[in-house]
Design a protein around this motif. Structure first.
Motif, PDB file in Angstrom:
ATOM      1  N   ASN A 142       0.836  -1.195   0.000  1.00 23.35           N
ATOM      2  CA  ASN A 142       0.000   0.000   0.000  1.00 23.35           C
ATOM      3  C   ASN A 142       0.873   1.247   0.000  1.00 23.35           C
ATOM      4  O   ASN A 142       2.047   1.212   0.352  1.00 23.35           O
ATOM      5  CB  ASN A 142      -0.996  -0.020   1.164  1.00 23.35           C
ATOM      6  N   PHE A 143       0.287   2.385  -0.392  1.00 24.71           N
ATOM      7  CA  PHE A 143       1.069   3.596  -0.630  1.00 24.71           C
ATOM      8  C   PHE A 143       1.825   4.059   0.608  1.00 24.71           C
ATOM      9  O   PHE A 143       2.981   4.419   0.528  1.00 24.71           O
ATOM     10  CB  PHE A 143       0.155   4.725  -1.129  1.00 24.71           C
ATOM     11  N   ARG A 152       5.033   2.242   1.043  1.00 25.97           N
ATOM     12  CA  ARG A 152       6.000   2.233  -0.061  1.00 25.97           C
ATOM     13  C   ARG A 152       7.284   2.894   0.385  1.00 25.97           C
ATOM     14  O   ARG A 152       7.283   3.858   1.125  1.00 25.97           O
ATOM     15  CB  ARG A 152       5.444   2.973  -1.276  1.00 25.97           C
ATOM     16  N   GLU A 195       2.510   9.509  -7.982  1.00 20.52           N
ATOM     17  CA  GLU A 195       2.418   8.125  -7.511  1.00 20.52           C
ATOM     18  C   GLU A 195       1.054   7.863  -6.868  1.00 20.52           C
ATOM     19  O   GLU A 195       0.446   6.822  -7.085  1.00 20.52           O
ATOM     20  CB  GLU A 195       3.547   7.855  -6.515  1.00 20.52           C
ATOM     21  N   GLU A 201      -6.665   1.027  -7.872  1.00 22.88           N
ATOM     22  CA  GLU A 201      -7.464   0.432  -6.802  1.00 22.88           C
ATOM     23  C   GLU A 201      -8.631  -0.335  -7.412  1.00 22.88           C
ATOM     24  O   GLU A 201      -9.304   0.139  -8.329  1.00 22.88           O
ATOM     25  CB  GLU A 201      -8.002   1.516  -5.864  1.00 22.88           C
ATOM     26  N   ARG A 252      -1.637   5.168  -8.181  1.00 22.64           N
ATOM     27  CA  ARG A 252      -2.140   4.118  -7.287  1.00 22.64           C
ATOM     28  C   ARG A 252      -3.653   4.164  -7.189  1.00 22.64           C
ATOM     29  O   ARG A 252      -4.300   3.132  -7.131  1.00 22.64           O
ATOM     30  CB  ARG A 252      -1.541   4.268  -5.894  1.00 22.64           C
TER      31      ARG A 252
END
Length: 168
Positions: free
Chosen positions: A13-14, A17, A137, A145, A141
């Motif tokens: 998940n972001f 990261r 980013e 989803e 992302r």
């Protein structure tokens, strides 16, 4: 240490990261050059500032075109002989390559800067990260989803106000 749960697409998940996954190449100046050399390099890159490294690649700080022009040219010093090392600002923010992107973003917001150098734990320069790269980013992302599944939708009836034509 908490386990990072992968998304359906195989990426973490972001918030979890790591910075090194989205860094951009660093453009830096060596500390042993002259102010004129540094100004020329920044001019060629259309940049107002640059990271400064030593021969090992260790981040020493940054230099700014405006500050060098004021301090060197403004005081009548020769930029061809004045060492860039004397102009390095060392109290600038940077982040480590193994920090999370969320930590780097928060650090940049707190420091009110749009970009910071990224270094290893040994302080070797490996790249830069910017608020724009983080925002890009996040947008990327968000598009990946998965859609939310609503079981009740299977039982919904879709109506049509005009009769369907049947060709024979």
């Amino acid at each position: 240490m908490e386990q990072i749960k992968p998304s359906p697409f195989g990426a973490a998940n972001f918030e979890a990261r790591i910075v090194k996954n989205i860094i951009e190449p660093a453009k830096s100046i060596f500390n042993k050059g002259s102010v004129q050399t540094a100004l020329d390099e920044m001019q060629a890159r259309a940049s107002d500032s640059s990271s400064v490294i030593d021969q090992r690649g260790e981040l020493l700080g940054t230099v700014s075109k405006n500050k060098m022009n004021r301090k060197v040219g403004g005081f009548g010093h020769d930029p061809k002989t004045e060492p860039v090392e004397a102009q390095i600002e060392t109290n600038n923010p940077y982040c480590f390559e193994d920090q999370t992107v969320a930590e780097a973003e928060q650090m940049m917001l707190n420091a009110n800067v749009g970009e910071v150098p990224v270094v290893t734990r040994e302080k070797l320069l490996v790249g830069t990260i910017s608020i724009e790269a983080i925002a890009q980013e996040k947008r990327w992302r968000k598009r990946l989803e998965p859609l939310t599944y609503y079981p009740a939708a299977e039982n919904a009836t879709i109506g049509c106000s005009t009769p369907l034509l049947h060709h024979q």
